[in-house]
Motif scaffolding. Sequence first.
Motif, PDB file in Angstrom:
ATOM      1  N   SER A 140      21.288  43.176  14.180  1.00  0.00           N
ATOM      2  CA  SER A 140      20.673  44.371  14.747  1.00  0.00           C
ATOM      3  C   SER A 140      21.494  45.616  14.445  1.00  0.00           C
ATOM      4  O   SER A 140      20.975  46.732  14.495  1.00  0.00           O
ATOM      5  N   ASP A 141      22.789  45.424  14.149  1.00  0.00           N
ATOM      6  CA  ASP A 141      23.666  46.541  13.796  1.00  0.00           C
ATOM      7  C   ASP A 141      23.950  46.495  12.298  1.00  0.00           C
ATOM      8  O   ASP A 141      24.855  45.785  11.839  1.00  0.00           O
ATOM      9  N   SER A 143      25.406  48.487  10.393  1.00  0.00           N
ATOM     10  CA  SER A 143      26.710  49.017   9.984  1.00  0.00           C
ATOM     11  C   SER A 143      27.757  47.913   9.829  1.00  0.00           C
ATOM     12  O   SER A 143      28.829  48.137   9.255  1.00  0.00           O
ATOM     13  N   VAL A 372      18.140  45.488  22.379  1.00  0.00           N
ATOM     14  CA  VAL A 372      18.756  46.469  21.470  1.00  0.00           C
ATOM     15  C   VAL A 372      17.979  47.781  21.519  1.00  0.00           C
ATOM     16  O   VAL A 372      18.570  48.874  21.561  1.00  0.00           O
ATOM     17  N   SER A 376      19.417  51.388  22.789  1.00  0.00           N
ATOM     18  CA  SER A 376      19.325  52.597  21.970  1.00  0.00           C
ATOM     19  C   SER A 376      18.631  53.720  22.735  1.00  0.00           C
ATOM     20  O   SER A 376      19.074  54.881  22.704  1.00  0.00           O
TER      21      SER A 376
END
Length: 397
Positions: A140-141, A143, A372, A376
């Motif tokens: 989900s991230d 980065s 998630v 956010s």
Amino acid sequence: MNWSEDLSAAKIAARVERFVREEVVPYERDDRCGPHGPSDDLVRELRAKARDAGVLTPHILDDGAHLSQRATAMVLKPSGLSPLGPVAVNVMAPDEGNMYLIGKVGTDEQKERFLRPLVRGEVRSAFFMTEPAAEGGAGSDPSMMQTRCYRDGDDWIVDGRKAFITGAQGASVGIVMAKAEEGACMFLVDLPDPAVRMERLLDTIDSSMPGGHSIVRIDNLRVPGAQMLGAPGEGFKYAQIRLAPARLSHCMRWWGACQRAHEIATAYACTRMAFGKPLVDHEGVGFMLAENRIDLKQAELMIDWCADILDSGSLGTAESSMAKVAVSEALMRIADRCVQVMGGTGVSGDTIVEQVFREVRAFRIYDGPTEVHKWSLAKAVKREWMQGNARNSEGTA
């Protein structure tokens, strides 16, 4: 969406619904429907029928133009009336999102080579972004991406490991995401390639997507520079272009699936007798079906609202998060009630209700778990409050 497009989309949607109900539904019992999705042979057969019926890739018009998101919603919802519907008419994930992205970012040469065969329904594709959790990879991230790429003359070399890659098995087109010194990059890749190896096909609760979901090893994959999608370091920006419409199209397709499950549960409740009267006349059952109708309408309105935001030119990041949460949770409630209304029949393979339940349960995770998206949105709530407080403080200083 103007009146003319609305009328055109309504006509396309009607043709799609008729095709799915009359031509696709009978294939739900086909032996070629397996635990990892329909076989490629079945996909080809269904798409040939869709092509003959004039409903193949119905959200992309003959001139290459893409329907607005609001019009796309009208077309994709009836495609979901069967788990095989999106596959048959070529609006399934990940192909639908990949077509959208290549159409937005790709060069003319890339569109001709990679997009056209997808639009024609001749090949399937995969989006290689997520990575194994045990290795600290991106989920989900994004980065957290571990897959790396670097220049080698006019080419790029990609190394890494990807997880839960939908449709990788049997795909002919891949969009591979990796991180370079400049930042995230995307590459268009011809498949199969000896440098892209399927390590394992995962056993998952859903079973509607051809090729299933795979763990993939990428070893020294050489990609010509001309096959980079967009510019180096812009991969996360391109992912955002794809993300919101892809989230919303998931909502559209699975809305159709839950509409069908509700129809089946309603027919069961109206014909099954218990304690001297049809099940639907028992308040507990009747109320569940009433709640289904409420959730279906609220989900539909949420889809249309978010579609309008995207059609305004906004990226719709927050709005698509809200729609994804609201719609996936509503559809889960609907699928669960349908199973409950039908009792033992609901948990059996005698109807598609059981499969819809499994598919929608997975949907609550795909394209970002509910939690998630809420996290956010909560960050946005805090940020807006702090900005508002700062402005108020300045105004009273």
